[in-house]
Structure formats: C-alpha cells, structure tokens
Design a protein around this motif. Structure first.
Motif, short mmCIF file in Angstrom:
data_model
loop_
_atom_site.label_atom_id
_atom_site.label_comp_id
_atom_site.label_asym_id
_atom_site.label_seq_id
_atom_site.Cartn_x
_atom_site.Cartn_y
_atom_site.Cartn_z
N VAL A 208 37.78 38.79 45.13
CA VAL A 208 37.98 40.09 44.48
C VAL A 208 38.76 39.93 43.19
O VAL A 208 38.38 40.49 42.14
N SER A 209 39.87 39.19 43.22
CA SER A 209 40.71 39.06 42.02
C SER A 209 39.97 38.33 40.90
O SER A 209 40.05 38.74 39.74
N ALA B 178 42.21 45.35 37.60
CA ALA B 178 41.32 44.25 37.98
C ALA B 178 40.99 44.22 39.47
O ALA B 178 39.86 43.89 39.85
N ILE B 179 41.94 44.57 40.32
CA ILE B 179 41.69 44.48 41.76
C ILE B 179 40.70 45.56 42.23
O ILE B 179 39.70 45.22 42.89
N PRO C 32 50.82 31.53 36.39
CA PRO C 32 51.54 31.00 37.55
C PRO C 32 51.78 32.06 38.63
O PRO C 32 51.62 31.80 39.82
N ALA C 33 52.15 33.28 38.20
CA ALA C 33 52.41 34.35 39.17
C ALA C 33 51.12 34.83 39.83
O ALA C 33 51.08 35.03 41.06
N LEU C 34 50.06 35.02 39.03
CA LEU C 34 48.79 35.48 39.58
C LEU C 34 48.16 34.40 40.46
O LEU C 34 47.53 34.71 41.49
N GLU C 35 48.32 33.16 40.08
CA GLU C 35 47.81 32.04 40.86
C GLU C 35 48.46 32.02 42.24
O GLU C 35 47.80 31.79 43.26
N LEU C 36 49.75 32.28 42.28
CA LEU C 36 50.48 32.32 43.54
C LEU C 36 50.07 33.54 44.37
O LEU C 36 49.87 33.44 45.59
N GLU C 37 49.93 34.68 43.71
CA GLU C 37 49.61 35.92 44.43
C GLU C 37 48.20 35.92 44.98
O GLU C 37 47.95 36.39 46.10
N ASN D 252 37.34 29.48 35.10
CA ASN D 252 36.18 30.38 35.11
C ASN D 252 36.52 31.73 34.49
O ASN D 252 35.74 32.29 33.73
N ILE D 253 37.71 32.25 34.82
CA ILE D 253 38.13 33.54 34.25
C ILE D 253 38.29 33.42 32.74
O ILE D 253 37.81 34.26 31.97
N ALA D 254 38.97 32.35 32.30
CA ALA D 254 39.20 32.16 30.87
C ALA D 254 37.89 31.90 30.13
O ALA D 254 37.69 32.40 29.01
N SER D 255 36.99 31.14 30.74
CA SER D 255 35.75 30.79 30.04
C SER D 255 34.80 31.97 29.93
O SER D 255 33.98 32.02 29.01
N VAL D 256 34.90 32.95 30.84
CA VAL D 256 34.10 34.17 30.70
C VAL D 256 34.50 34.90 29.42
O VAL D 256 33.64 35.38 28.66
N PHE D 257 35.80 34.97 29.17
CA PHE D 257 36.26 35.54 27.90
C PHE D 257 35.68 34.78 26.72
O PHE D 257 35.14 35.38 25.78
#
Length: 459
Positions: free
Chosen positions: A125-126, A104-105, A43-48, A58-63
C-alpha cells in the motif's frame, strides 16, 4: 583651456531583468524543496513501512521516469502556452502533487484494491501510494527548467545567460540546503504528512508574484526603453521570432547539437539525483545518522554547491572575454569542471577518518555538477533560436531523467546486494566511482559531436 562642454552621461540600462532572474531562482528553490522531502524522510518511512532499498529506488525512479517523459512534452507545451502561463501551470501541478504525498496511504489502498480487481499483482500500500504521488510530482516539476531557460532566453542577452542560469540554478542548492534544515524538524514536531503539506504550499505564494511581475519583454511596462533595447540587441534572434513555431521533434533530433546536449544530460543528471536522493540514506547506512542529526552535514554539503552554480556561470566569461565564441568558451570551462568530480573517488577511503571527509569531498563533486549544469543548459540557447529552446531543453531533460532512472535503479540493486552481504560500504564505493567519471565521458562525446561553435540557423 578646460572644455566647458558637458560630459556625456552613460545611459542607465535598468535592472528589471534581474527581478525575473530572482523569480526563476525562487521557483527552482521550491522545486527542489518539494523534490527532496521524500529522501530526507526515507529512514523514518523505511522503518514505518518496512521498505527495502529496492522499494525506495522504485518509488524514486517513478518520479524520474515520469519527469523524463514529461520533459519531452513540457518544453513543447511551454513553447505553445508561452512562458508566463506555462510556468504557472507547472508550479500549480507540482505543488498540489507535493501535498498529495500526505495522502499516500489512502491513495495506495485504493490503488492496491483496483490492481487486485483487475488481476494485476500489487505492491504494498505505501509503495503504491508514494509511487502515484511521485509520478504526479514528476509531471509538474518537468516544467521548471524548460520554462526558466525560455524566460532567460527572452529576458537576457547571450553574454549574460550563463551567469543568469547559474544564479537561478543555484536555487537547486538553496532548496537542498533548506530541506534538511526544515523537513526533519517539521516531521518530528507534526508528523511526516505535515512536512509534505507545508513545503508543497510554498509554490502558491510564488505563483502570486509571478503572475504580477512577468510579461514578455515587448509587453513589459516595467522595462525601460534602454533595457529593452539592450536585451533585444544581445539576443540571438529578434523579439518577434520568440513566438511559438511548431518544430517537429524529429527535425530537432537531426541536429548533432541536440544529441550533444541530450547525451551530456543523460550522463550527468543522474549523478545529481543520486546525491539528492541517496545521501541521507548514505549517512544513515554508513554512519547511523537519522532525523535532525543529518541536518548540519547535508546543509554544509549543499551550501558548497551554491559556489559551483554561480561560479560555474561566471567561469566561461573568462574565455569569452578573450575572444572565444560563447559555446567554445563554455566547452573549455566545462572540461575543467568535468575533472573536479574525480575527488569523490577518495570519499570512501577517507571516510574511515571521519564522516566529514566524504561530506566535504562529495560537496566538491556536487558543486562541480552545479557548475556543469549552469553551462550545459546555456549551450542550448547558444546554438538554437529562442523559439526552439524549450523543445530542445525538453529533449535533453528526458534524456537526463532516463539517466537518473538508470542510476537510481542501479543504486537500489547494488545497495540491497551488498547490504545482504553485510558490506554496504562497497556498494557506495561503486556508485561514487560511477558518479566521478560521468562528466569526463559526457564532455568527450559532446565535443566529438560538436567540435566547434555551429549555431542552428535553418529552423
């Protein structure tokens, strides 16, 4: 006249094997702590960073995809390196990867520049940075379960393996409990980067104890002669057969037992990962809960799953003590376990009463998953010699990872679709229904492939 003969004293077997079990438990706890940090910060990263559900998927499925492919090789590598070295390298790689998320950035900036230079369409980028970090994490974390199952096959007789697997597998629960109690607090106090760095560093503490305490049973000086004998007599193979033997994957794929395990993992691993990766988002999407507000519900939900993990490891003993072969007793227990997740079908209808209703019902379903997981892993050591266990677990882990990719990508697409319609609740209803029936489908196909206990004896 009372006999003066001394009573025969029972031989004390010893308990060092349970020290190994505890090490496996703590490694699995750390494994799941590292895995869950991202979902709790979503939630915080989604907002940022302005992520959509599809970006997060996509991020989770790469893992999951990297984890799946790596699982195929992890089992083989651990068979070749041996349990001690293989486990050590696995936790070094995944702990470093967990810490790399904090960078990550800058990593994403480099990747986007590289992609632009070679003419490849770039993501943000993120997203690029976190995808790289998750891929590296999946590479390392793939070694945990093949190594733990192999250690269990080396140190425990067959009759104790499901209980042992249940105990160390409950580390997934403890990791899932500790993560919501620590990660949001660390992120609020020191920032999201500190959460990745602090949790990731725990693996190096475990590594010290592992290197000190673990040796193969035949070389382990801390084992009593009675305990070593007890372990060897209860093995499906003798200790000398635990050495690596190169068994081609295609040969293992020729056995229905391999396909039964792989299909069971494909159908059900994604359910647990859905609960792990999407429940913080679910509480945020449907009940507007963020940050430390989700700590208590998630801690209670995942606490429930510990009972499933340990109880699921014990459950087959009820049937085994009544004369069933270990595999047959396990399958009877797994059928009953497969029925329990159907309660998740009521999560959304009853969620209108209170958010505690879906939390408790999903907790029951997730607890059933842990019971299922403790048993499905043990079917491998039931039917395969120890020298093939790591490779078969790797094949099944790959199948489970691919199933997880499918569930995660499907969830992201469904949630974005129904969110655009202003009705994301329907998206969660669909996904909960898929999760509910997956175990009965898996059990039916597994039983069809291997209807009776049939150990593999020609490897």
């Amino acid at each position: 006249m009372q006999s003066t003969e001394p009573l025969e004293q029972p031989t004390l077997i010893g308990k060092y094997r349970w020290t190994i079990c505890m090490l496996l438990f703590f490694a699995t706890t750390i494994n799941y702590l590292d895995r869950q940090v991202l979902s709790l910060l979503k939630p915080a990263l989604e907002l940022e960073f302005g992520w959509s559900n599809t970006d997060y998927a996509n991020i989770a499925s790469v893992f999951q995809f990297t984890y799946a492919v790596s699982m195929l090789f992890a089992g083989r590598i651990i068979d070749r390196l041996g349990t001690k070295s293989g486990y050590s390298w696995a936790i070094i790689i995944w702990s470093l990867a967990a810490m790399v998320h904090a960078l990550a950035i800058p990593i994403g900036q480099s990747l986007v520049s590289l992609m632009a230079w070679v003419g490849i369409g770039a993501v943000s980028v993120s997203v690029a940075g976190f995808m790289f970090s998750r891929a590296l994490l999946g590479l390392g974390e793939a070694g945990n379960f093949p190594a733990a199952i192999k250690a269990t096959a080396e140190y425990f007789p067959k009759k104790e393996r499901s209980l042992t697997t249940g105990i160390f597998n409950s580390g997934t629960t403890v990791g899932a409990i500790l993560a919501p109690l620590t990660v949001p607090w660390i992120a609020v106090k020191w920032g999201w980067e500190a959460a990745f760095l602090g949790i990731g560093a725990l693996g190096f503490i475990w590594l010290f104890f592992w290197l000190y305490a673990y040796e193969k049973p035949e070389k382990q000086k801390r084992l009593s002669a009675a305990e070593r004998k007890y372990i060897n007599e209860g093995q499906s193979v003798q200790a000398t057969e635990l050495k690596h033997s190169s068994i081609p994957w295609f040969k293992l794929l020729g056995y229905r037992q391999t396909w039964a395990f792989a299909f069971g993992k494909f159908m059900t691993d994604g359910v647990w990962w859905f609960f792990l990766f999407w429940l913080p988002a679910y509480l945020n999407d449907q009940y507007q809960m963020t940050g430390t507000a989700i700590m208590l519900p998630l801690a209670i939900l995942y606490s429930m799953t510990m009972f499933g993990s340990i109880g699921g490891g014990w459950f087959p003993m009820y049937f085994i003590k009544r004369g069933f072969e270990p595999y047959d007793g396990r399958m009877k227990a797994m059928l009953l376990i497969a029925i329990i997740p159907l309660v998740v079908l009521a999560a959304q209808p009853l969620g209108q009463v209170s958010y505690w209703m879906p939390v408790l019902l999903i907790g029951i379903g997730a607890s059933a998953h842990q019971a299922w997981s403790a048993n499905i892993f043990t079917t491998v050591s039931d039917m395969f010699p120890a020298k093939a266990v790591g490779s078969v677990v790797g094949i099944g882990g790959m199948a489970g990872g691919l199933g997880g990719v499918l569930v995660t990508k499907l969830g992201g697409a469904i949630f974005d679709h129904y969110k655009s319609l202003g009705n994301i609740e329907t998206g969660y209803t669909i996904m909960f229904a898929i999760c509910s029936i997956a175990y009965l489908v898996a059990w039916t196909v597994m039983k069809w492939l291997v209807p009776r206990y049939k150990p593999v004896t020609d490897l």
